[in-house]
Design a protein around this motif. Structure first.
Motif, PDB file in Angstrom:
ATOM      1  N   VAL A 160       0.838  -1.208   0.000  1.00 51.27           N
ATOM      2  CA  VAL A 160       0.000   0.000   0.000  1.00 51.27           C
ATOM      3  C   VAL A 160       0.874   1.260   0.000  1.00 51.27           C
ATOM      4  CG1 VAL A 160      -1.662   1.352   1.347  1.00 51.27           C
ATOM      5  CG2 VAL A 160      -1.986  -1.120   1.080  1.00 51.27           C
ATOM      6  N   LEU A 161       1.834   1.330   0.903  1.00 45.28           N
ATOM      7  CA  LEU A 161       2.605   2.561   1.071  1.00 45.28           C
ATOM      8  C   LEU A 161       3.623   2.823  -0.029  1.00 45.28           C
ATOM      9  CD1 LEU A 161       3.194   2.710   4.934  1.00 45.28           C
ATOM     10  CD2 LEU A 161       1.468   3.875   3.542  1.00 45.28           C
TER      11      LEU A 161
ATOM     12  N   HIS B  73      10.449   5.712  -1.155  1.00 47.09           N
ATOM     13  CA  HIS B  73      10.058   4.780  -2.216  1.00 47.09           C
ATOM     14  C   HIS B  73      11.252   3.927  -2.661  1.00 47.09           C
ATOM     15  CE1 HIS B  73       7.548   3.390  -5.532  1.00 47.09           C
ATOM     16  NE2 HIS B  73       8.577   3.578  -6.333  1.00 47.09           N
ATOM     17  N   GLU B  74      12.397   4.558  -2.819  1.00 46.10           N
ATOM     18  CA  GLU B  74      13.586   3.815  -3.256  1.00 46.10           C
ATOM     19  C   GLU B  74      14.069   2.813  -2.215  1.00 46.10           C
ATOM     20  OE1 GLU B  74      16.836   5.795  -5.152  1.00 46.10           O
ATOM     21  OE2 GLU B  74      15.490   7.308  -6.009  1.00 46.10           O
ATOM     22  N   LEU B  75      13.869   3.107  -0.949  1.00 43.53           N
ATOM     23  CA  LEU B  75      14.270   2.177   0.110  1.00 43.53           C
ATOM     24  C   LEU B  75      13.431   0.903   0.093  1.00 43.53           C
ATOM     25  CD1 LEU B  75      14.790   4.623   3.110  1.00 43.53           C
ATOM     26  CD2 LEU B  75      16.566   3.392   1.829  1.00 43.53           C
ATOM     27  N   ALA B  76      12.321   0.950  -0.605  1.00 41.07           N
ATOM     28  CA  ALA B  76      11.404  -0.186  -0.614  1.00 41.07           C
ATOM     29  C   ALA B  76      11.941  -1.373  -1.391  1.00 41.07           C
ATOM     30  CB  ALA B  76      10.059   0.232  -1.178  1.00 41.07           C
ATOM     31  N   LYS B  77      12.793  -1.147  -2.381  1.00 46.71           N
ATOM     32  CA  LYS B  77      13.261  -2.272  -3.196  1.00 46.71           C
ATOM     33  C   LYS B  77      13.964  -3.334  -2.345  1.00 46.71           C
ATOM     34  CE  LYS B  77      15.577  -3.560  -7.427  1.00 46.71           C
ATOM     35  NZ  LYS B  77      16.199  -3.079  -8.671  1.00 46.71           N
ATOM     36  N   PRO B  78      14.965  -2.968  -1.543  1.00 44.92           N
ATOM     37  CA  PRO B  78      15.572  -4.017  -0.716  1.00 44.92           C
ATOM     38  C   PRO B  78      14.590  -4.598   0.294  1.00 44.92           C
ATOM     39  CG  PRO B  78      16.624  -1.881  -0.327  1.00 44.92           C
ATOM     40  CD  PRO B  78      15.678  -1.705  -1.443  1.00 44.92           C
TER      41      PRO B  78
END
Length: 165
Positions: A107-108, A128-133
């Motif tokens: 969701v976030l 948003h970029e931290l979400a990949k790992p």
């Protein structure tokens, strides 16, 4: 809304699971292309067709993840899900944590991406970029848990998401 524990996942539960999984996998593999589009637009250049297509695909697939996740949460709330498979308390807590964090991220992360792209909010872009790992770690834990149930425990846990019995 009633909340039940059906005997198995419905075809709708299963379809939503795999559609969202495929969309997230697409984002993990091809998501970096949005940066190319952003740089080209920021520099006043004209991005090539593939960069435009892949950048827009990232946006639309992200919106799809958000929309499908909302539908999935509504389906869970309305129809429930099967009871968890018997496991130790630490395993149950780990499974709940991984599932909960995956839902929060599904969701976030699209919301932060939209806020960054359309709102120009730099901090949202960094989050948003931290979400990949995070997605890689959570997905790996989710897959390992499913394989553990299927191979080590032999309780059919993995098969519950392939067939509505």
């Amino acid at each position: 809304m009633s909340r039940t524990n059906p005997a198995s996942y419905s075809p709708l539960h299963i379809a939503l699971h795999w559609l969202i999984a495929a969309a997230i996998l697409f984002q993990l593999i091809f998501g970096e292309r949005i940066k190319d589009l952003g740089r080209a637009l920021k520099d006043g250049g004209t991005p090539d067709a593939i960069t435009v297509f892949m950048g827009n695909a990232h946006i639309w697939v992200g919106i799809a993840v958000l929309a499908l996740t909302i539908v999935r949460l509504l389906v869970r709330a309305r129809y429930g899900v099967p009871a968890p498979l018997p496991s130790s308390r630490p395993q149950e807590l780990a499974a709940r944590a991984v599932h909960g964090l995956l839902y929060i991220a599904m969701v976030l992360v699209p919301i932060t991406g939209l806020v960054a792209w359309y709102g120009g909010v730099h901090t949202a872009g960094e989050i948003h970029e931290l979400a990949k790992p995070l997605f890689i770690i959570l997905t790996a834990l989710h897959v390992l848990g499913a394989l553990y149930h299927q191979i080590a425990l032999r309780d059919g846990g993995l098969m519950r998401m392939f067939s509505a019995r």
